[in-house]
Design a protein around this motif. Structure first.
Motif, mmCIF file in Angstrom:
data_model
loop_
_atom_site.group_PDB
_atom_site.id
_atom_site.type_symbol
_atom_site.label_atom_id
_atom_site.label_comp_id
_atom_site.label_asym_id
_atom_site.label_seq_id
_atom_site.Cartn_x
_atom_site.Cartn_y
_atom_site.Cartn_z
ATOM 1 N N LEU A 95 0.837 -1.198 0.000
ATOM 2 C CA LEU A 95 0.000 0.000 0.000
ATOM 3 C C LEU A 95 0.870 1.245 0.000
ATOM 4 O O LEU A 95 2.048 1.207 0.351
ATOM 5 C CB LEU A 95 -0.975 -0.001 1.182
ATOM 6 C CG LEU A 95 -0.441 -0.029 2.623
ATOM 7 C CD1 LEU A 95 -0.064 1.365 3.130
ATOM 8 C CD2 LEU A 95 -1.479 -0.622 3.563
ATOM 9 N N ALA A 96 0.264 2.354 -0.405
ATOM 10 C CA ALA A 96 0.914 3.666 -0.404
ATOM 11 C C ALA A 96 -0.128 4.687 0.019
ATOM 12 O O ALA A 96 -1.311 4.555 -0.312
ATOM 13 C CB ALA A 96 1.473 4.006 -1.781
ATOM 14 N N VAL A 97 0.299 5.720 0.740
ATOM 15 C CA VAL A 97 -0.622 6.692 1.327
ATOM 16 C C VAL A 97 -0.366 8.071 0.741
ATOM 17 O O VAL A 97 0.775 8.536 0.667
ATOM 18 C CB VAL A 97 -0.475 6.749 2.860
ATOM 19 C CG1 VAL A 97 -1.517 7.689 3.466
ATOM 20 C CG2 VAL A 97 -0.620 5.355 3.468
ATOM 21 N N GLY A 98 -1.447 8.731 0.285
ATOM 22 C CA GLY A 98 -1.396 10.104 -0.186
ATOM 23 C C GLY A 98 -2.448 10.932 0.534
ATOM 24 O O GLY A 98 -3.113 10.452 1.456
ATOM 25 N N MET A 99 -2.618 12.180 0.113
ATOM 26 C CA MET A 99 -3.581 13.067 0.748
ATOM 27 C C MET A 99 -5.003 12.536 0.584
ATOM 28 O O MET A 99 -5.530 12.483 -0.525
ATOM 29 C CB MET A 99 -3.460 14.475 0.160
ATOM 30 C CG MET A 99 -4.470 15.473 0.705
ATOM 31 S SD MET A 99 -4.287 15.763 2.485
ATOM 32 C CE MET A 99 -2.794 16.758 2.518
ATOM 33 N N GLN A 100 -5.614 12.101 1.671
ATOM 34 C CA GLN A 100 -6.989 11.601 1.718
ATOM 35 C C GLN A 100 -7.208 10.405 0.805
ATOM 36 O O GLN A 100 -8.314 10.170 0.326
ATOM 37 C CB GLN A 100 -7.985 12.720 1.392
ATOM 38 C CG GLN A 100 -7.988 13.832 2.410
ATOM 39 C CD GLN A 100 -8.947 14.957 2.061
ATOM 40 O OE1 GLN A 100 -8.733 16.106 2.410
ATOM 41 N NE2 GLN A 100 -10.009 14.646 1.359
#
Length: 433
Positions: free
Chosen positions: A410-415
């Motif tokens: 997984l990867a996390v960005g703004m919202q």
């Protein structure tokens, strides 16, 4: 006369071609650009100020940012009045507000999922930066636009090896293919460089910060590759067992997790080991995540546990079992010191408090929304689902696997959070207030 008349008839039809020229945003005046920006919300305006100086100037001139900031007052609590001191203070306030909105949406916001078949087979890993996502299966890597859900680049492997790990920046992609380090330019399909073979028996993971790529191997050693010199520069002994996960920080701190539940820290500039950190149960470590803003390290294990250490004091902060199964990936958004996202083989996307390890939210797909939301996007190969939040004490093992497919990475960005899966699908989880 007949020939002249005939020429007169046919000549204009041959010349009747319109010449089209592209009009860029640079051709628009600041007033028109400011009007366009006035339709955006605060978070998107903040992003636009980082695109270029002309956009930043137009946004400042129009007071769009200030007006949008006022609209957000009171929504997330705290004093959100317009700061009047320095430009640094103003930007810090905007950063804090953006992170606050991001955190609130991850915890309690509505969840929509856009998914598409990114590869024909198992997707091993993904990395996200600058609105772009790189995904890799065993035989190919692809670069995607997250906003358009469109493939913008595909990269061939130079020989019949399998992809193990990779990373990318503004201009290039670096991958570990079998026992080789490969380099691609972002705009070229074929690799421009392939390292020599025979330097190690088996690489298990890789971390890259320009100009060096570090490969973690099954013999407990990390091999450092100089991308500019195009040679293996040194070998660092980190563990007695295999190195299963790696993280390389901007200040040359090499962090390696092992199959014996330990984390080794080495100074890459001096090749000296700094310290060794231990988990409680000595379970195999599967994922590392370092937060440079708080100097806190997070490690996920095959036993479903997440541990946290403060690297300034070299002290463990907490260790919690957040999943009954193998954790495959843990990540946080850059600049966020409040929440980490955790994914694993049970297919539940979890959000955990960085401060104490408390589980804040659990998300899965709502399969009842499959037909209702199908093909709601301009791209025919993209389908839309709803996501739902479930209680922590829910029996996930009794829920259908189709609503919680195994999360490989997984990867996390703004919202938003991007997950990749063994069925070849890429899913973008979008969280909105």
């Amino acid at each position: 006369m007949d020939s002249i008349s005939s020429a007169a008839v046919h000549l204009p039809s041959n010349k009747r071609r319109k010449i089209y020229t592209k009009t860029t945003i640079n051709a628009l005046s600041d007033d028109i650009i400011s009007t366009i920006f006035s339709f955006l919300d605060l978070i998107h305006l903040v992003r636009c100020t980082s695109v270029c100086k002309s956009w930043c100037r137009a946004i400042d001139k129009s007071k769009s940012l200030e007006n949008a900031y006022h609209k957000q007052r009171g929504i997330f609590g705290g004093d959100l009045s317009i700061p009047t001191s320095s430009d640094r203070s103003w930007k810090r306030r905007l950063h804090d507000l953006a992170i606050s909105q991001h955190r609130s949406c991850l915890h309690t916001g509505l969840v929509n999922i856009h998914q598409w078949k990114g590869h024909s087979e198992w997707i091993d890993k993904c990395k996200m930066k600058m609105g772009l996502l790189t995904s890799g299966s065993g035989k190919v890597m692809r670069l995607w636009s997250i906003e358009r859900y469109k493939c913008v680049g595909e990269y061939d492997f130079p020989y019949a090896g399998s992809l193990i790990d990779f990373n990318f920046d503004e201009s290039k992609i670096v991958g570990l293919i079998g026992s080789h380090v490969c380099l691609w330019r972002r705009n070229e399909r074929k690799s421009i460089f392939l390292s020599r073979d025979g330097q190690f028996s088996k690489g298990l993971c890789m971390s890259y910060v320009d100009p060096e790529a570090v490969v973690g191997c099954d013999d407990g050693r990390a091999r450092v590759f100089d991308m500019y010199g195009r040679k293996w520069s040194r070998i660092i002994k980190m563990h007695d067992g295999p190195i299963t996960c790696l993280s390389l920080t901007e200040d040359q701190l090499l962090i390696g997790g092992s199959s014996c539940g330990r984390v080794s820290l080495s100074d890459l500039s001096s090749d000296q080991q700094v310290t060794t950190l231990k988990t409680n149960d000595n379970a195999d470590l599967s994922s590392l995540c370092y937060n440079s803003y708080s100097n806190v390290l997070f490690a996920g294990s095959r036993a479903g546990r997440v541990a946290s250490w403060d690297l300034r004091m070299m002290k463990r902060l907490w260790e919690v079992r957040v999943s009954p199964n193998f954790i495959t990936s843990i990540q946080h958004m850059v600049g966020d010191i409040s929440t980490i996202a955790v994914g694993g083989i049970d297919g539940v996307l979890r959000f955990v408090d960085q401060q104490n390890g408390t589980i804040l939210s659990n998300c899965i797909m709502d399969e009842s929304s499959r037909k209702l939301y199908r093909s709601q996007t301009p791209q025919s190969n993209v389908t839309r689902r709803k996501g739902i939040r479930v209680l922590e004490d829910a029996r996930f093992d009794l829920m259908p696997r189709i609503s919680r497919p195994l999360i490989n990475s997984l990867a996390v960005g703004m919202q938003k959070v991007v997950t990749t899966h063994s069925d070849g699908y890429i899913r973008v989880w979008r969280f909105n207030k």
